[in-house]
Design a protein around this motif. Structure first.
Motif, mmCIF file in Angstrom:
data_model
loop_
_atom_site.group_PDB
_atom_site.id
_atom_site.type_symbol
_atom_site.label_atom_id
_atom_site.label_comp_id
_atom_site.label_asym_id
_atom_site.label_seq_id
_atom_site.Cartn_x
_atom_site.Cartn_y
_atom_site.Cartn_z
ATOM 1 N N ARG A 255 13.761 11.868 -15.142
ATOM 2 C CA ARG A 255 14.589 10.753 -14.650
ATOM 3 C C ARG A 255 14.342 10.500 -13.162
ATOM 4 N NH1 ARG A 255 18.508 12.955 -18.196
ATOM 5 N NH2 ARG A 255 19.381 14.225 -16.515
ATOM 6 N N LEU A 256 14.165 11.581 -12.388
ATOM 7 C CA LEU A 256 13.900 11.426 -10.954
ATOM 8 C C LEU A 256 12.575 10.716 -10.718
ATOM 9 C CD1 LEU A 256 14.656 12.037 -8.012
ATOM 10 C CD2 LEU A 256 13.502 14.246 -8.259
ATOM 11 N N ILE A 257 11.550 11.109 -11.468
ATOM 12 C CA ILE A 257 10.238 10.473 -11.328
ATOM 13 C C ILE A 257 10.308 9.003 -11.721
ATOM 14 C CG2 ILE A 257 7.890 10.406 -12.275
ATOM 15 C CD1 ILE A 257 7.990 13.462 -12.446
ATOM 16 N N HIS A 258 10.957 8.738 -12.853
ATOM 17 C CA HIS A 258 11.043 7.350 -13.326
ATOM 18 C C HIS A 258 11.877 6.495 -12.374
ATOM 19 C CE1 HIS A 258 10.085 8.519 -17.791
ATOM 20 N NE2 HIS A 258 9.052 8.643 -16.972
ATOM 21 N N GLY A 259 12.945 7.075 -11.816
ATOM 22 C CA GLY A 259 13.778 6.330 -10.876
ATOM 23 C C GLY A 259 13.019 5.981 -9.608
ATOM 24 N N THR A 260 12.265 6.959 -9.074
ATOM 25 C CA THR A 260 11.462 6.708 -7.876
ATOM 26 C C THR A 260 10.382 5.688 -8.162
ATOM 27 O OG1 THR A 260 11.828 9.015 -7.206
ATOM 28 C CG2 THR A 260 10.112 7.792 -6.048
ATOM 29 N N ARG A 261 9.797 5.791 -9.361
ATOM 30 C CA ARG A 261 8.757 4.840 -9.739
ATOM 31 C C ARG A 261 9.331 3.422 -9.858
ATOM 32 N NH1 ARG A 261 5.457 7.944 -13.343
ATOM 33 N NH2 ARG A 261 6.357 7.089 -15.240
ATOM 34 N N THR B 109 0.827 -1.214 0.000
ATOM 35 C CA THR B 109 0.000 0.000 0.000
ATOM 36 C C THR B 109 0.858 1.260 0.000
ATOM 37 O OG1 THR B 109 -1.686 -1.217 1.252
ATOM 38 C CG2 THR B 109 -1.914 1.179 1.154
ATOM 39 N N ALA B 110 1.937 1.269 0.801
ATOM 40 C CA ALA B 110 2.815 2.444 0.858
ATOM 41 C C ALA B 110 3.448 2.717 -0.506
ATOM 42 C CB ALA B 110 3.903 2.234 1.913
ATOM 43 N N ALA B 111 3.939 1.657 -1.162
ATOM 44 C CA ALA B 111 4.557 1.822 -2.479
ATOM 45 C C ALA B 111 3.541 2.305 -3.506
ATOM 46 C CB ALA B 111 5.180 0.501 -2.932
ATOM 47 N N TRP B 112 2.313 1.778 -3.417
ATOM 48 C CA TRP B 112 1.272 2.192 -4.357
ATOM 49 C C TRP B 112 0.876 3.646 -4.167
ATOM 50 C CZ3 TRP B 112 -0.217 0.552 -8.818
ATOM 51 C CH2 TRP B 112 -0.067 -0.787 -9.157
ATOM 52 N N VAL B 113 0.831 4.111 -2.902
ATOM 53 C CA VAL B 113 0.480 5.509 -2.644
ATOM 54 C C VAL B 113 1.518 6.438 -3.274
ATOM 55 C CG1 VAL B 113 0.277 7.284 -0.854
ATOM 56 C CG2 VAL B 113 -0.894 5.092 -0.571
ATOM 57 N N ILE B 114 2.799 6.110 -3.081
ATOM 58 C CA ILE B 114 3.869 6.923 -3.679
ATOM 59 C C ILE B 114 3.764 6.885 -5.198
ATOM 60 C CG2 ILE B 114 6.371 7.193 -3.941
ATOM 61 C CD1 ILE B 114 6.651 5.972 -1.133
ATOM 62 N N LEU B 115 3.514 5.701 -5.734
ATOM 63 C CA LEU B 115 3.381 5.544 -7.189
ATOM 64 C C LEU B 115 2.194 6.355 -7.713
ATOM 65 C CD1 LEU B 115 4.912 3.864 -9.330
ATOM 66 C CD2 LEU B 115 3.136 2.134 -9.091
ATOM 67 N N LEU B 116 1.096 6.322 -6.989
ATOM 68 C CA LEU B 116 -0.091 7.085 -7.376
ATOM 69 C C LEU B 116 0.204 8.580 -7.423
ATOM 70 C CD1 LEU B 116 -3.240 7.055 -7.852
ATOM 71 C CD2 LEU B 116 -3.443 7.377 -5.382
ATOM 72 N N LEU B 117 0.901 9.076 -6.398
ATOM 73 C CA LEU B 117 1.237 10.499 -6.344
ATOM 74 C C LEU B 117 2.191 10.886 -7.473
ATOM 75 C CD1 LEU B 117 1.634 10.968 -2.480
ATOM 76 C CD2 LEU B 117 -0.308 11.613 -3.926
ATOM 77 N N VAL C 38 -0.511 -1.192 -13.663
ATOM 78 C CA VAL C 38 0.495 -0.124 -13.633
ATOM 79 C C VAL C 38 1.483 -0.260 -14.795
ATOM 80 C CG1 VAL C 38 2.349 -1.112 -12.195
ATOM 81 C CG2 VAL C 38 1.786 1.305 -12.000
ATOM 82 N N LEU C 39 1.717 -1.472 -15.257
ATOM 83 C CA LEU C 39 2.572 -1.649 -16.439
ATOM 84 C C LEU C 39 1.922 -1.007 -17.657
ATOM 85 C CD1 LEU C 39 3.899 -5.321 -16.071
ATOM 86 C CD2 LEU C 39 5.240 -3.207 -15.973
ATOM 87 N N LEU C 40 0.619 -1.203 -17.799
ATOM 88 C CA LEU C 40 -0.101 -0.568 -18.908
ATOM 89 C C LEU C 40 -0.075 0.958 -18.791
ATOM 90 C CD1 LEU C 40 -3.278 -2.776 -19.509
ATOM 91 C CD2 LEU C 40 -1.515 -2.211 -21.170
ATOM 92 N N LEU C 41 -0.274 1.459 -17.568
ATOM 93 C CA LEU C 41 -0.224 2.905 -17.352
ATOM 94 C C LEU C 41 1.161 3.465 -17.651
ATOM 95 C CD1 LEU C 41 -2.322 3.298 -14.067
ATOM 96 C CD2 LEU C 41 -2.891 4.227 -16.316
ATOM 97 N N GLU C 42 2.179 2.726 -17.255
ATOM 98 C CA GLU C 42 3.559 3.166 -17.508
ATOM 99 C C GLU C 42 3.820 3.260 -19.007
ATOM 100 O OE1 GLU C 42 7.459 4.344 -16.519
ATOM 101 O OE2 GLU C 42 5.714 4.107 -15.237
#
Length: 279
Positions: free
Chosen positions: A89-95, A61-69, A195-199
């Protein structure tokens, strides 16, 4: 912008960010639930495998919340001009880190399933002999009660010990627990596919290659995936797992906003391209 439209946008944003805030609160609720489970299943120090198995929902859930944001940031808050190579690059790296945590949690759900199928028979007399050793009874997933002399006498003759834990279960309780664990496992795997499709959609949009045809094709696949997620939420509701039902419902609601963000982003980019061509 008209006053009515501005009010509509305001309420849309308010509901969206309230939903995100409730999802963040669920991280704490899952942590409390899993800490409660740990009190019944702990056999001493936790290995890395044990840790992810016990805290799979909290990590997930924590990882998904960060990913959602991050999706919200990229598809709604930041303009295309603000998405510089460094920010991207920062967004993609965090994701990527969040994605690794989600896969890690998925493996944790798989480990939980393996544990629940690693059982062996135990008769009532053997179970009752462990009353003084702080054993527990598994009622259903993440739901236990201490084994006492009083409740031990009413467990019946057919029991199972769960792996090497100090936990016993009745056949019906074990069956329901396994079903709930399968729901967790399938739900987690389905969200990974979403999330793979969204990515893929976000990457194509960033490169200007996300066409209406591709969006419609991806949407058909996501209808199937969202259907599976909806079925899991309904199942948890019928089984009385309110937190899981509530969390699943919020996630489905939250991803409606992400889907709308991507649609608006794609339409805005098309309009901008048409204007540039016309000029």
């Amino acid at each position: 912008m008209s006053k009515a439209h501005a009010t509509s946008v305001h309420w849309f944003s308010l509901v969206k960010y309230l939903t995100y805030g409730l999802l963040l609160a669920n991280v704490y609720l899952f942590l409390q639930e899993e800490l409660g489970s740990l009190a019944h299943t702990s056999t001493g120090s936790l290995s890395l495998t044990d840790f992810v198995q016990v805290f799979a929902q909290t990590i997930d859930t924590a990882a998904w919340v960060i990913l959602l944001l991050l999706f919200e940031l990229e598809t709604s808050i930041l303009d295309d001009e603000q998405l510089t190579p460094g920010i991207t690059r920062l967004i993609h790296g965090t994701r990527l880190v969040c994605g690794a945590a989600i896969v890690w949690a998925f493996l944790g759900y798989g480990a939980e399933l393996t544990t629940l199928y690693s059982t062996y028979a135990l008769d009532a007399w053997d179970a009752c002999s462990h009353v003084a050793e702080q054993w527990s009874i598994l009622l259903r997933l993440d739901d236990y009660e201490p084994l006492t002399a009083t409740n031990c006498a009413s467990l019946g003759d057919t029991l199972a010990r769960v792996s090497d834990y100090r936990v016993v279960a009745q056949p019906e309780g074990l069956r329901i627990t396994r079903q709930l664990a399968w729901a967790d496992f399938i739900n987690s795997g389905t969200w990974i596919l979403v999330v793979l499709l969204l990515e893929i959609e976000v990457r194509l949009q960033e490169s200007g290659r996300l066409s209406n045809t591709l969006m419609r094709g991806a949407l058909k696949v996501k209808y199937l995936l969202y259907g599976i997620l909806f079925a899991a939420a309904v199942y948890w509701g019928f089984e009385g797992k309110f937190l899981d039902f509530w969390d699943a419902s919020l996630w489905l609601f939250a991803f409606i906003f992400i889907e709308l963000n991507i649609f608006d982003w794609q339409q805005s980019s098309e309009a901008s391209l048409i204007n540039q061509t016309a000029s």
